[in-house]
Scaffold this motif. Structure first.
Motif, mmCIF file in Angstrom:
data_model
loop_
_atom_site.group_PDB
_atom_site.id
_atom_site.type_symbol
_atom_site.label_atom_id
_atom_site.label_comp_id
_atom_site.label_asym_id
_atom_site.label_seq_id
_atom_site.Cartn_x
_atom_site.Cartn_y
_atom_site.Cartn_z
ATOM 1 N N GLY A 131 12.814 -9.361 6.471
ATOM 2 C CA GLY A 131 13.850 -9.056 5.670
ATOM 3 C C GLY A 131 14.016 -10.079 4.568
ATOM 4 O O GLY A 131 14.488 -9.937 3.517
ATOM 5 N N GLN A 132 12.863 -11.019 4.280
ATOM 6 C CA GLN A 132 12.903 -11.800 3.243
ATOM 7 C C GLN A 132 12.318 -11.206 1.946
ATOM 8 O O GLN A 132 11.359 -10.443 2.114
ATOM 9 N N ARG A 133 12.746 -11.524 0.786
ATOM 10 C CA ARG A 133 12.005 -10.972 -0.508
ATOM 11 C C ARG A 133 11.774 -12.167 -1.297
ATOM 12 O O ARG A 133 12.351 -13.170 -1.272
ATOM 13 N N VAL A 134 10.470 -12.101 -2.056
ATOM 14 C CA VAL A 134 10.026 -13.176 -2.567
ATOM 15 C C VAL A 134 9.326 -12.624 -3.967
ATOM 16 O O VAL A 134 8.975 -11.388 -3.965
ATOM 17 N N SER A 135 9.407 -13.110 -5.216
ATOM 18 C CA SER A 135 8.838 -12.461 -6.416
ATOM 19 C C SER A 135 7.265 -13.193 -6.275
ATOM 20 O O SER A 135 7.105 -14.072 -5.928
ATOM 21 N N LEU A 136 6.342 -12.204 -6.967
ATOM 22 C CA LEU A 136 5.095 -12.597 -7.043
ATOM 23 C C LEU A 136 4.938 -13.120 -8.301
ATOM 24 O O LEU A 136 5.723 -12.817 -9.460
ATOM 25 N N ASP A 137 3.673 -13.937 -8.364
ATOM 26 C CA ASP A 137 3.558 -14.556 -9.589
ATOM 27 C C ASP A 137 3.517 -13.543 -10.880
ATOM 28 O O ASP A 137 2.701 -12.580 -10.731
ATOM 29 N N LYS A 138 4.287 -13.786 -11.959
ATOM 30 C CA LYS A 138 3.922 -12.770 -13.095
ATOM 31 C C LYS A 138 2.574 -12.834 -13.838
ATOM 32 O O LYS A 138 2.160 -11.894 -14.274
ATOM 33 N N VAL A 175 9.320 -5.936 5.517
ATOM 34 C CA VAL A 175 10.179 -5.161 6.128
ATOM 35 C C VAL A 175 9.856 -5.084 7.543
ATOM 36 O O VAL A 175 10.861 -5.367 8.296
ATOM 37 N N GLY A 176 8.848 -4.722 7.981
ATOM 38 C CA GLY A 176 8.598 -4.863 9.540
ATOM 39 C C GLY A 176 9.325 -3.881 10.525
ATOM 40 O O GLY A 176 9.884 -4.339 11.383
ATOM 41 N N ALA A 177 9.652 -2.765 9.771
ATOM 42 C CA ALA A 177 10.297 -1.662 10.746
ATOM 43 C C ALA A 177 9.644 -0.562 11.427
ATOM 44 O O ALA A 177 8.497 0.056 10.727
ATOM 45 N N GLY A 178 9.635 -0.498 12.702
ATOM 46 C CA GLY A 178 8.810 0.408 13.340
ATOM 47 C C GLY A 178 9.412 1.791 13.538
ATOM 48 O O GLY A 178 10.578 2.034 13.315
ATOM 49 N N TYR A 179 8.679 2.756 13.625
ATOM 50 C CA TYR A 179 8.829 4.214 13.701
ATOM 51 C C TYR A 179 7.897 4.933 14.845
ATOM 52 O O TYR A 179 6.950 4.519 15.127
ATOM 53 N N GLN A 180 8.656 5.868 15.483
ATOM 54 C CA GLN A 180 7.797 6.692 16.394
ATOM 55 C C GLN A 180 7.516 7.702 15.456
ATOM 56 O O GLN A 180 8.009 8.309 14.489
ATOM 57 N N THR A 190 4.599 3.686 16.971
ATOM 58 C CA THR A 190 3.339 4.011 16.410
ATOM 59 C C THR A 190 2.955 4.077 14.984
ATOM 60 O O THR A 190 1.965 4.292 14.719
ATOM 61 N N ALA A 191 4.088 3.567 14.287
ATOM 62 C CA ALA A 191 3.842 3.359 12.708
ATOM 63 C C ALA A 191 4.732 2.204 12.340
ATOM 64 O O ALA A 191 5.945 1.932 13.182
ATOM 65 N N ILE A 192 4.354 1.536 11.641
ATOM 66 C CA ILE A 192 5.104 0.401 10.909
ATOM 67 C C ILE A 192 5.149 0.280 9.497
ATOM 68 O O ILE A 192 4.191 0.351 8.982
ATOM 69 N N VAL A 193 6.483 0.384 8.625
ATOM 70 C CA VAL A 193 6.269 0.024 7.490
ATOM 71 C C VAL A 193 6.469 -1.539 7.346
ATOM 72 O O VAL A 193 7.409 -2.237 7.717
ATOM 73 N N VAL A 194 5.111 -2.080 6.946
ATOM 74 C CA VAL A 194 4.859 -3.499 7.131
ATOM 75 C C VAL A 194 5.750 -4.203 6.104
ATOM 76 O O VAL A 194 6.370 -5.321 6.125
ATOM 77 N N CYS A 195 5.377 -3.770 4.718
ATOM 78 C CA CYS A 195 6.058 -4.389 3.852
ATOM 79 C C CYS A 195 6.251 -3.446 2.202
ATOM 80 O O CYS A 195 5.618 -2.396 2.304
ATOM 81 N N GLU A 196 7.188 -3.788 1.212
ATOM 82 C CA GLU A 196 6.988 -3.128 0.122
ATOM 83 C C GLU A 196 7.026 -4.048 -1.100
ATOM 84 O O GLU A 196 7.249 -5.162 -1.078
#
Length: 196
Positions: free
Chosen positions: A8-15, A177-182, A158-164
């Protein structure tokens, strides 16, 4: 030093980071089902509506490079994470080439042929995603800037959205994100608008 993130954490990437390597790793638990764990990393390039513009915006083992050159799968490890230390699969991103109408890049991991092999993410441990600053497309290690350890919270998925990795104004941000799906890869494809 890399930043460790929680779900759930969000962080900016270096510009100033123009190229990144997204490394994904995992270890299969003790398992005697007779099959290797073939986990596949994929990237969905999404518009503001959360969907791909067309099927070419889906980068995976069957379409390893986006036609813009902005996102590239660095290959498919079919050995189940047993082949080497470090990342099991990697995705290369060149932020300067991401089409302007792409708002978000969703990074996912799915288990190949999970129902037939009777496999799920409850049988996988030590899963992580890391983002590294790289000097060019041939740099497969880079300097790690952030890491997200997924933990052991999955069971039948059997599926995971790891990150965005998403645009916010004129910068890119990372969402753990770390959200799992069947339903595996097919379910993710349908969710993101890819024709299957």
């Amino acid at each position: 030093m890399a930043v460790n993130l929680s779900k759930g954490q969000r962080v900016s990437l270096d510009k100033n980071m123009t190229m990144a390597l997204v490394g994904l790793g995992w270890d299969p638990n003790r398992y005697d089902g007779g099959f290797d764990f073939d986990l596949d990393a994929s990237a969905f390039l999404l518009g503001k509506n959360g969907k791909v513009r067309n099927d070419a915006d889906f980068v995976f083992y069957g379409n390893q490079e986006h036609n813009s050159g902005s996102v590239k799968s660095m290959g498919d490890d079919t050995s189940g994470g047993n082949s080497k230390e470090g990342d099991d699969e990697q995705i290369f991103i060149d932020f300067s080439k991401v089409p302007a109408d792409i708002d978000k890049i969703a990074i996912t991991v799915t288990i190949y042929d999970a129902p037939a092999r009777k496999q799920n993410f409850g049988q996988v441990s030590n899963a992580y995603v890391r983002v590294a600053r790289i000097s060019g497309p041939s740099d497969t290690v880079g300097t790690e800037v952030l890491r997200f350890d997924l933990g052991e919270e999955f069971s039948i998925e059997t599926a995971i959205v790891v990150c965005e990795i998403y645009r916010s104004g004129n910068e890119w941000k990372f969402n753990a994100v770390g959200a799992g799906y069947q339903g595996g890869l097919e379910a993710l494809c349908k969710s993101f608008g890819v024709n299957v």
